[in-house]
Design an enzyme around this catalytic site. Structure first.
Site, PDB file in Angstrom:
ATOM      1  N   HIS C 167       0.872  -1.184   0.000  1.00 37.77           N
ATOM      2  CA  HIS C 167       0.000   0.000   0.000  1.00 37.77           C
ATOM      3  C   HIS C 167       0.902   1.225   0.000  1.00 37.77           C
ATOM      4  O   HIS C 167       1.586   1.493   0.988  1.00 37.77           O
ATOM      5  CB  HIS C 167      -0.908  -0.031   1.229  1.00 37.77           C
ATOM      6  CG  HIS C 167      -1.802  -1.223   1.240  1.00 37.77           C
ATOM      7  ND1 HIS C 167      -2.155  -1.890   2.382  1.00 37.77           N
ATOM      8  CD2 HIS C 167      -2.401  -1.889   0.216  1.00 37.77           C
ATOM      9  CE1 HIS C 167      -2.944  -2.903   2.072  1.00 37.77           C
ATOM     10  NE2 HIS C 167      -3.104  -2.930   0.767  1.00 37.77           N
ATOM     11  N   GLU C 170       1.542   3.882   2.729  1.00 43.85           N
ATOM     12  CA  GLU C 170       2.111   3.442   4.006  1.00 43.85           C
ATOM     13  C   GLU C 170       3.635   3.569   3.938  1.00 43.85           C
ATOM     14  O   GLU C 170       4.377   2.595   3.974  1.00 43.85           O
ATOM     15  CB  GLU C 170       1.636   2.012   4.299  1.00 43.85           C
ATOM     16  CG  GLU C 170       0.116   1.981   4.485  1.00 43.85           C
ATOM     17  CD  GLU C 170      -0.499   0.598   4.421  1.00 43.85           C
ATOM     18  OE1 GLU C 170      -1.736   0.501   4.269  1.00 43.85           O
ATOM     19  OE2 GLU C 170       0.239  -0.388   4.539  1.00 43.85           O
ATOM     20  N   HIS C 260       3.549  -3.007   6.759  1.00 40.66           N
ATOM     21  CA  HIS C 260       2.428  -2.113   6.470  1.00 40.66           C
ATOM     22  C   HIS C 260       2.315  -0.986   7.493  1.00 40.66           C
ATOM     23  O   HIS C 260       3.014  -0.970   8.504  1.00 40.66           O
ATOM     24  CB  HIS C 260       1.124  -2.927   6.515  1.00 40.66           C
ATOM     25  CG  HIS C 260       0.882  -3.766   5.307  1.00 40.66           C
ATOM     26  ND1 HIS C 260      -0.036  -3.449   4.349  1.00 40.66           N
ATOM     27  CD2 HIS C 260       1.454  -4.926   4.917  1.00 40.66           C
ATOM     28  CE1 HIS C 260      -0.040  -4.369   3.403  1.00 40.66           C
ATOM     29  NE2 HIS C 260       0.849  -5.297   3.721  1.00 40.66           N
ATOM     30  N   GLU C 336       2.379  -4.271  11.241  1.00 41.40           N
ATOM     31  CA  GLU C 336       1.665  -2.995  11.105  1.00 41.40           C
ATOM     32  C   GLU C 336       2.273  -1.941  12.020  1.00 41.40           C
ATOM     33  O   GLU C 336       2.505  -2.183  13.196  1.00 41.40           O
ATOM     34  CB  GLU C 336       0.183  -3.168  11.475  1.00 41.40           C
ATOM     35  CG  GLU C 336      -0.587  -4.119  10.577  1.00 41.40           C
ATOM     36  CD  GLU C 336      -1.065  -3.474   9.267  1.00 41.40           C
ATOM     37  OE1 GLU C 336      -0.965  -2.230   9.138  1.00 41.40           O
ATOM     38  OE2 GLU C 336      -1.529  -4.226   8.380  1.00 41.40           O
TER      39      GLU C 336
HETATM   40 CA   LIG Z   1      -2.978  -0.215   6.026  1.00 38.50          CA
END
Ligand SMILES: [Ca+2]
Ligand SMILES: [Ca+2]
Ligand SMILES: [Ca+2]
Ligand SMILES: [Ca+2]
Lengths: 373, 373, 373, 373
Positions: C167, C170, C260, C336
């Site tokens: 993504h 990010e 991410h 994350e």
């Molecule tokens: Ca995300």
């Protein structure tokens, strides 16, 4: 609060340090000498506190009162940036007032140039294949006298000498050398490359290592003013001059700059060899040519203010510039930078500074190129 | 092996890339134009492998054959140091031979200057209180036209303009600006401080952002050569010139330099406004004064080689220098740097380079100071 | 005042910009997609002026309202230091208020990581002989997909994959990679050297170059969410995944991290492959071991907050972590990081930042070493 | 060829230096002591010349023969990078052989850490508002004993002490401190921020300034081994310990690390206070907890090799770690790093090095955080 000078070029005596607004200090004389004016100390205090430091023997310093008039001391929290702090002279005391934003602050007569940094300069310079450090001998305290040879020593090349810091407290002279050497070794710099096509450089960035480390103003380990030793240097009293003079004799010399700082005049200027026996029109023309060249590359240089010119035949032949000019029949100049500021371009924050001295070193290369073309 | 140009100022077409010793490439034309000569690509290969890259349409490039004669391409493994690699021109093909020490190597016509770096230049410059970036408007692709105002805009100050990179492939022009701006904003530099006492600077470091990012040699997003637009610029075809001309009218102009690269001549030189209707002895004297000043500060400049001088009244008035000189009655010069090298001081490793262009930018400041004194 | 986004990863639409205290903006959707949340623009204004910027379509962004609650935008004057500025969300508008100390200020959803910097990362990494960049293929916009192979590809070595920035908005994922790679290539780092004794690393620092340059939040050049493509990637829709999956098949895979950023949760956390068909006790033990190792090296990691764990057999197999875990029977984790801050160690000045992401990258190396010992 | 030691921490006696392949040297004893093993000198020779240097009194050094077995001397051309050079010990002579690529090369027992750099460390640290340098008093040679207080001195905070370089030749101890302090003052580092929430740090990066500058191995200006002075320090013999012990009494102490280098063992290890009268299960548990924490963050640490553990009640109470543990009932450890290399992760180029010592300093912070959680 604690004040100390236990480090490279440290020089202070603490007379009284029990109250922030009445700190009394004195400068030590150079060892075996009556000269003194260099100071360098550290005040370990507190954040957000004003300190008033009085150097009580300032009135008897080598260049009092002229050196203290209009003078602002330098200070640094990080030992990299040296800024000016409010300083007054009343005829006897030099009073520095400074509000500490950090606990520890260093103070000095001018931004120090340490022996460690000197070694870094030598070690870094040899990374260039154009540069070879040469060991000339040792000082009385056992430190190395090092000369950098830059360029190819072919017989056809002109031999240009630049020496600096005979007077160890004139640290701007070594800052100047750092700029000079850095540019000369920059292999993408056109001026440097043009100069190295036709010239070889003999550079002594620190003529007085012992005085430098000891925190002297003007003399070596045994109190000798090196710039009065050029006629009769000795290994016992002035090995620094003896060794460099010997190298000059061996290598030859076509042009010489001796880099200094002046305690009184707030200007950059040159002092020549007019009073030497052999001074002549050719040397005068060479002087004028170099002066003109330097005038054309930097507003930091000027010719209005400077020393009185020696009358013919009245030069002090013990001084480097005069001895060199006479011995080699060559253009020789003493280059003087201010401890204070350049009054033509005053900078209230920094005054004359390491950056400006480095830049002048770079600009002198341009002037040399222009002059020698 | 893979060759690509998917990045800022990338420009290459791959015709054949299946064998290391016969890579065939072509340069894309500038968008909506027939000009081409700028190339910039990346070869992702292997360590310790020789690559032979042939630009097969070199013969039809804008400055063929003169631009390719004696030309060596630049290459970089780390995108910081750009060195010259063996390059030959046979009348049609430009052949680059290079032994890869690293897998990935970039190649270009000259060391690229990216839009990211341009933005860093603007953002960094505003850290100085002497500098204010001004937004002039947008290009056809929607990029910002930014002018840096340096110094105090008092009515009494002379207004000095320096613009660069009308031709986007002439990246040395923006490297020049980086040196010029960096020194001008150095608050311990004497030349900069002396200049700012009496002058204000209007600087446009990149006149052609769209062409720069698109990998053009000579034109903007719609194929327009900006240096032929000064008489009648329009927001539709040449907003870059329209906006800067408008700012010149608003601010005034006393002196202007337009910084370029020359594909053919291996020299730095100036081109003046001799062919303009109003050219006169005063402008001629000003030209000579500035030329003399620049000659006195750097061996990288010379006056022997350059463009033919326009006959009186025969100047192309669509060119910046001519239009400016005529409109403002001011000294205007086009400053040209080589894509190749300076043949007076050749450097086989780097040729003319970002460092040398930056240094010339710094030296032009000295010349301006000398000229304006 | 002028607002623009004409640069790498720029994304903003200006609705109204005629008054400093009522600037109205909107974020563009990702091309061919309905996702949007990434913004990056530059406001060229004046020193000492307050600007109130309202992103009027914030309410419809991909992670609204959760992503905007407690969120503070980042800003930078110099494009190096990105600090947080006061930001509020009212359910529809995201309002940023900032007093400009410099004329030009950049704003973004998170500190940008440009394609130029990406290329510097690849080019710099290859300076280490332990590292070989490998070209995997091209994206739909023609950018290079590059993998770094670090260490010796002996058959006996475990194969560790780390991929980042599927993504593109990010960006913390690529900052993480910069820290990870920098330490792995540090030849005096014990953790790196111990790891390279037994493992080889396959690293893809930017999985989505096109989305990155285009200023997308979540998709590639044709609006495809790459992290839903792992079961059936295609060169037409998702070459980025197709190419990396192919390399995984060729090289093998023993452990995989997919890095991410999470728009909502103000924490660092891991998400595993619990819902995959083959998930078993061994994988669970490996998960726990790595989690425990990471917990023991940094307070920036925690296990209390995170995503809901998939029920057995209910994993979305189009997601990288699930597809990889199932295909290779290997430990796979999605890592994350927050867009906001780590609420366990909040930093009002910077929030979660490039430095912290880099440090987490370094710390994950320690955790890997600990886990694999 | 010339060999000298006229600089910070220089130590060599030249016996014979008239032939490149038979240079004979000796190490000076620490002043007023029989200890010697530290050497540091500069050989000014020529490019492309082999030098064979024999330290003829190596057999009588403090840690002979064990310290010389498997030992390789460090060398540096630029005084920044210190690499290992071929070194052999024959029971009496330590022979260093090195081919000079540059004229000037420095040699040392371990990478030196100068008093100038120490002052830079103090001056730089105070730039962080979390850090306050405190002057404790002066050494016998008049140098400052400085302690850094990091964090908020609230009564509820645990007091963590780290002292280094009681033995001045163990310069890795101050390199360790540089890493430790640098990370602790990094305001974006999570470990540092977590630690400062609950702890205050008292750090003495150089316990023995005089010995450091004098080029001693093990003692202060009057030949006293400071790590045998903790039971009865005096201002006359061991002011360094007297002053720090006094500060410990005033501030309190919950945990103490005393950082050293070990001449013999090629490992990093900890030595505890097992032989002290009050040693108990709680302290044993604390020891184990910290050891385990450090094991979990770096492969540079191990617990297999180290000193013999003192039998109960048989500790030498004059040693810092034992005195501190007994006096404060606190966890106290001596941390030892190798002069040679870490045999678990050998590095033929650099051996144990400044970078690795700095990294261990950073990792010890992680271990402290883990242990104290
Ligand atoms: Ca995300
Ligand atoms: Ca003087
Ligand atoms: Ca041109
Ligand atoms: Ca020891």
């Amino acid at each position: 609060m604690h004040i100390s000078a236990g480090f490279d070029s440290g020089n202070i005596q603490v007379l009284k340090a029990d109250s922030c607004d009445d700190i009394q200090l004195a400068i030590h004389k150079d060892h075996q000498s009556d000269f003194y004016q260099w100071f360098h100390f550290r005040l370990h205090g507190e954040r957000d506190q004003q300190y008033v430091m009085k150097i009580t023997n300032a009135g008897g310093a080598a260049y009092a009162p002229k050196g203290w008039e209009g003078y602002q001391a330098v200070a640094s929290y990080d030992r990299q940036t040296w800024f000016r702090v409010p300083t007054e002279f009343d005829g006897q005391n030099l009073t520095i007032r400074h509000f500490h934003e950090e606990p520890v602050c260093y103070y000095a007569y001018f931004a120090p140039y340490s022996w460690e940094r000197h070694q870094d300069l030598i070690a870094g310079s040899q990374q260039s294949l154009d540069c070879t450090p040469v060991h000339l001998g040792e000082t009385l305290d056992g430190r190395e006298m090092t000369m950098l040879v830059v360029g190819d020593e072919a017989a056809t090349k002109r031999k240009i000498w630049v020496i600096a810091r005979q007077h160890p407290g004139e640290t701007m002279a070594e800052w100047f050398m750092e700029g000079f050497i850095g540019r000369l070794l920059d292999d993408e710099d056109g001026v440097a490359r043009a100069l190295l096509n036709d010239n070889v450089f003999y550079l002594v960035p620190n003529m007085n290592p012992d005085g430098s480390v000891r925190g002297h103003l003007r003399t070596n380990a045994v109190g000798v003013n090196l710039n009065r030793e050029w006629q009769n240097p000795s290994m016992a009293q002035s090995p620094e001059v003896f060794l460099v003079r010997k190298a000059m004799e061996e290598k030859g010399l076509d042009l010489c700059l001796d880099v200094h700082g002046d305690e009184g005049l707030p200007y950059n200027f040159l002092a020549g060899s007019e009073g030497t026996p052999s001074f002549n029109d050719d040397l005068k023309a060479a002087q004028d040519s170099f002066k003109e060249a330097l005038l054309s590359v930097t507003p930091e240089f000027q010719t209005q203010y400077g020393y009185d010119i020696d009358a013919p035949g009245e030069a002090n032949m013990t001084v480097c510039t005069n001895w060199v000019a006479e011995r080699f029949g060559a253009l020789a100049y003493t280059l003087e930078m201010p401890f204070k500021d350049n009054a033509d371009l005053p900078d209230a924050d920094y005054g004359w500074s390491p950056s400006r001295a480095q830049q002048l070193g770079e600009d002198v290369l341009t002037a040399l190129w222009r002059h020698l073309k």
